[in-house]
Scaffold this motif. Structure first.
Motif, mmCIF file in Angstrom:
data_model
loop_
_atom_site.group_PDB
_atom_site.id
_atom_site.type_symbol
_atom_site.label_atom_id
_atom_site.label_comp_id
_atom_site.label_asym_id
_atom_site.label_seq_id
_atom_site.Cartn_x
_atom_site.Cartn_y
_atom_site.Cartn_z
ATOM 1 N N TYR A 243 0.842 -1.192 0.000
ATOM 2 C CA TYR A 243 0.000 0.000 0.000
ATOM 3 C C TYR A 243 0.874 1.237 0.000
ATOM 4 C CZ TYR A 243 1.041 0.916 4.930
ATOM 5 O OH TYR A 243 1.682 1.215 6.100
ATOM 6 N N PHE A 244 0.247 2.384 -0.203
ATOM 7 C CA PHE A 244 0.945 3.650 -0.030
ATOM 8 C C PHE A 244 -0.018 4.667 0.555
ATOM 9 C CE2 PHE A 244 -0.837 3.652 -4.269
ATOM 10 C CZ PHE A 244 -1.268 4.947 -4.503
ATOM 11 N N GLU A 245 0.528 5.577 1.342
ATOM 12 C CA GLU A 245 -0.260 6.666 1.923
ATOM 13 C C GLU A 245 -0.526 7.699 0.842
ATOM 14 O OE1 GLU A 245 -1.435 6.850 4.949
ATOM 15 O OE2 GLU A 245 -0.347 5.211 5.955
ATOM 16 N N ASP A 246 -1.756 8.219 0.811
ATOM 17 C CA ASP A 246 -2.085 9.135 -0.281
ATOM 18 C C ASP A 246 -3.158 10.118 0.140
ATOM 19 O OD1 ASP A 246 -1.845 10.191 -2.831
ATOM 20 O OD2 ASP A 246 -3.164 8.733 -3.775
ATOM 21 N N PHE A 247 -3.190 11.222 -0.571
ATOM 22 C CA PHE A 247 -4.297 12.171 -0.513
ATOM 23 C C PHE A 247 -5.458 11.551 -1.290
ATOM 24 C CE2 PHE A 247 -6.290 15.336 -3.349
ATOM 25 C CZ PHE A 247 -6.989 16.070 -2.409
ATOM 26 N N LEU A 248 -6.636 11.475 -0.666
ATOM 27 C CA LEU A 248 -7.783 10.823 -1.296
ATOM 28 C C LEU A 248 -8.789 11.783 -1.887
ATOM 29 C CD1 LEU A 248 -8.590 7.884 1.172
ATOM 30 C CD2 LEU A 248 -6.973 7.960 -0.731
ATOM 31 N N GLY A 249 -8.816 13.026 -1.428
ATOM 32 C CA GLY A 249 -9.800 13.929 -2.001
ATOM 33 C C GLY A 249 -9.943 15.217 -1.231
ATOM 34 N N TYR A 250 -10.763 16.105 -1.805
ATOM 35 C CA TYR A 250 -11.013 17.430 -1.255
ATOM 36 C C TYR A 250 -12.367 17.465 -0.557
ATOM 37 C CZ TYR A 250 -7.457 18.719 -4.717
ATOM 38 O OH TYR A 250 -6.321 18.799 -5.471
ATOM 39 N N GLY A 251 -12.423 18.093 0.627
ATOM 40 C CA GLY A 251 -13.688 18.312 1.302
ATOM 41 C C GLY A 251 -13.903 19.784 1.543
ATOM 42 N N LEU A 252 -15.122 20.164 1.873
ATOM 43 C CA LEU A 252 -15.406 21.568 2.155
ATOM 44 C C LEU A 252 -14.580 22.078 3.319
ATOM 45 C CD1 LEU A 252 -19.260 21.961 1.781
ATOM 46 C CD2 LEU A 252 -17.461 22.684 0.232
ATOM 47 N N SER A 253 -14.314 21.200 4.290
ATOM 48 C CA SER A 253 -13.646 21.656 5.500
ATOM 49 C C SER A 253 -12.278 21.028 5.692
ATOM 50 C CB SER A 253 -14.526 21.332 6.717
ATOM 51 O OG SER A 253 -15.803 21.883 6.570
ATOM 52 N N GLY A 254 -11.730 20.427 4.678
ATOM 53 C CA GLY A 254 -10.404 19.849 4.795
ATOM 54 C C GLY A 254 -10.165 18.751 3.779
#
Length: 454
Positions: A243-254
């Motif tokens: 596995y690898f650590e990753d950014f998964l997406g954008y939210g309104l608050s973070g």
């Protein structure tokens, strides 16, 4: 379903292969709404759509204003979030201030609830539609997709009509229920749907470490990812060492982070997808979603686009048929770069303009000559929105905020966002020559693509 009182519990994650539209939580009272009806004799309307990053973008007319909406089975009530920049002529009827809570932390985003609006999708019309307006400019997700997107629509459209989504032809057919005639399809699979707060869930089988595990998944057409699973050691929903650590997406608050990996198999009755991509979001970001009894994750656009679909909410059914995308390989971003549209820049280009020449009393016949002409052209610019830790991009020194000017000697502005991002999914070992700008300084780098999963 009781439409007089409900909670808007969630939307989901969705970027370029996981662009997050946001997760919203809100309690409110609401009155019954009119329904969508196709306003013609045949009772069916056709809607052409764009398929961007595995998600469906459709034209929607709101109070006479033509907009673009993400078609999202994971959202209850329509939301407009690109209001200030793009649709300031839209009339907000019967506005009421509310707060929406966004996925990522405990922050709140102020919004307006608008009622008694007219929505038109193709020839399907609703003259009493509620929607929410978010004025916070951070909720403008169009830069992540690279095209104008003004809002999101889902349940209110699906609940009233039988909706066929043909990913191959990029066309939707929406039927009044009484006008739809089901077809005999030997190569199709039908599934029962379950609903929670207007969102559809499906029971499927995953295989992880050679163990078959039944899962209940939200059908999430607004997520461009393939599959999300919520970690649960007791069930066997675990992440192995690959596995690898990753950014998964954008939210309104973070922003949302987690682990990316793959599993042995996802089985949809007779349809089998081998080694599909999977994301395991960190627990801190999905506390609200875990409150939904029995939910184990989400089924996103990278899986859904491999089928042509028929949604029949009234009969609680979905029908799947394999299409031309079924055998596409599951691939990964091998650069570690997440690009986004960073606006436009004005460029002066030389254009050759033809001019006719009339020469009298000469034997030479000159039809035209070309005169150089300076033309100011608006071109898209792209910047790095995220850098994955320990990725090829990080190792060559690229940083969040760098502007991409060239790729392999060609101007980045000549490409769409999807075309540029597509280069990062090329074969492992491919070298890309990039030129970026940082604080006004041009920096050349050579980046070698490397798969984060073996």
């Amino acid at each position: 379903m009781n439409l007089k009182s409900y909670k808007l519990k969630s939307m989901k994650c969705n970027r370029w292969l996981c662009f997050l539209c946001g997760l919203f939580c809100l309690s409110f009272s609401c009155y019954g709404q009119a329904t969508y009806r196709v306003d013609n004799k045949k009772g069916v309307t056709k809607i052409d759509f764009e398929l961007i990053s595995n998600v469906v973008i459709i034209p929607v007319e709101v109070n006479g204003v033509k907009l673009s909406f993400l078609l999202d089975t994971g959202v209850r009530t329509p939301i407009v979030f690109n209001f200030i920049n793009s649709v300031d002529s839209l009339k907000i009827l019967n506005g009421e201030t509310i707060n929406l809570k966004g996925l990522g932390n405990d922050g709140k985003v102020q919004a307006l609830k608008s009622s008694h609006n007219t929505f038109k999708i193709g020839e399907a019309l609703n003259v009493d539609q509620d929607f929410y307006v978010i004025f916070d400019k951070s909720a403008n997700f169009a830069p992540k997709l690279g095209i104008p997107v003004h809002g999101i629509i889902g349940y209110d459209f699906f609940k009233d009509l039988v909706v066929e989504i043909n990913y191959s032809s990029k066309q939707i057919k929406a039927y009044n229920p009484e006008a739809y005639k089901s077809k005999n399809c030997r190569k199709c699979e039908a599934f029962s749907l379950q609903f929670y707060n207007g969102k559809p869930y499906i029971d499927l089988i995953t295989t992880i470490k050679s163990k078959e595990i039944p899962v209940k998944l939200l059908i999430d057409s607004g997520s461009s990812d393939a599959l999300w699973l919520f970690k649960d050691d007791s069930l066997g929903l675990t992440v192995d060492n690959n596995y690898f650590e990753d950014f998964l997406g954008y939210g309104l608050s973070g922003d949302v982070h987690g682990k990316r990996s793959k599993i042995d198999e996802l089985r949809l009755k007779s349809f089998s997808l081998k080694e599909p991509k999977v994301a395991f979001p960190d627990d801190v970001y999905i506390a609200i979603l875990r409150k939904i009894t029995g939910r184990n994750g989400s089924l996103g656009g990278e899986v859904l686009k491999r089928f042509n679909l028929v949604f029949n909410y009234r009969k609680a059914k979905i029908i799947l048929k394999k299409n031309k995308y079924f055998r596409d390989r599951f691939s990964y971003n091998k650069s570690g770069i997440e690009l986004e549209n960073d606006g436009i820049r004005l460029v002066t280009e030389i254009e050759r303009e033809a001019q006719d020449i009339d020469i009298e009393n000469k034997t030479v016949n000159v039809r035209a000559i070309y005169v150089p002409k300076n033309v100011v052209v608006a071109k898209n610019t792209y910047s790095i929105g995220q850098i994955r830790p320990d990725s090829p991009a990080e190792r060559v020194g690229l940083k969040k905020g760098d502007r991409l000017f060239k790729i392999n000697g060609k101007e980045a502005s000549n490409y769409t966002l999807q075309q540029l991002m597509g280069r990062f999914f090329d074969e492992e070992g491919t070298k890309l020559r990039l030129e970026v700008e940082r604080i006004g300084i041009k920096i050349p780098v050579v980046l070698t693509l490397e798969s984060p999963i073996k």
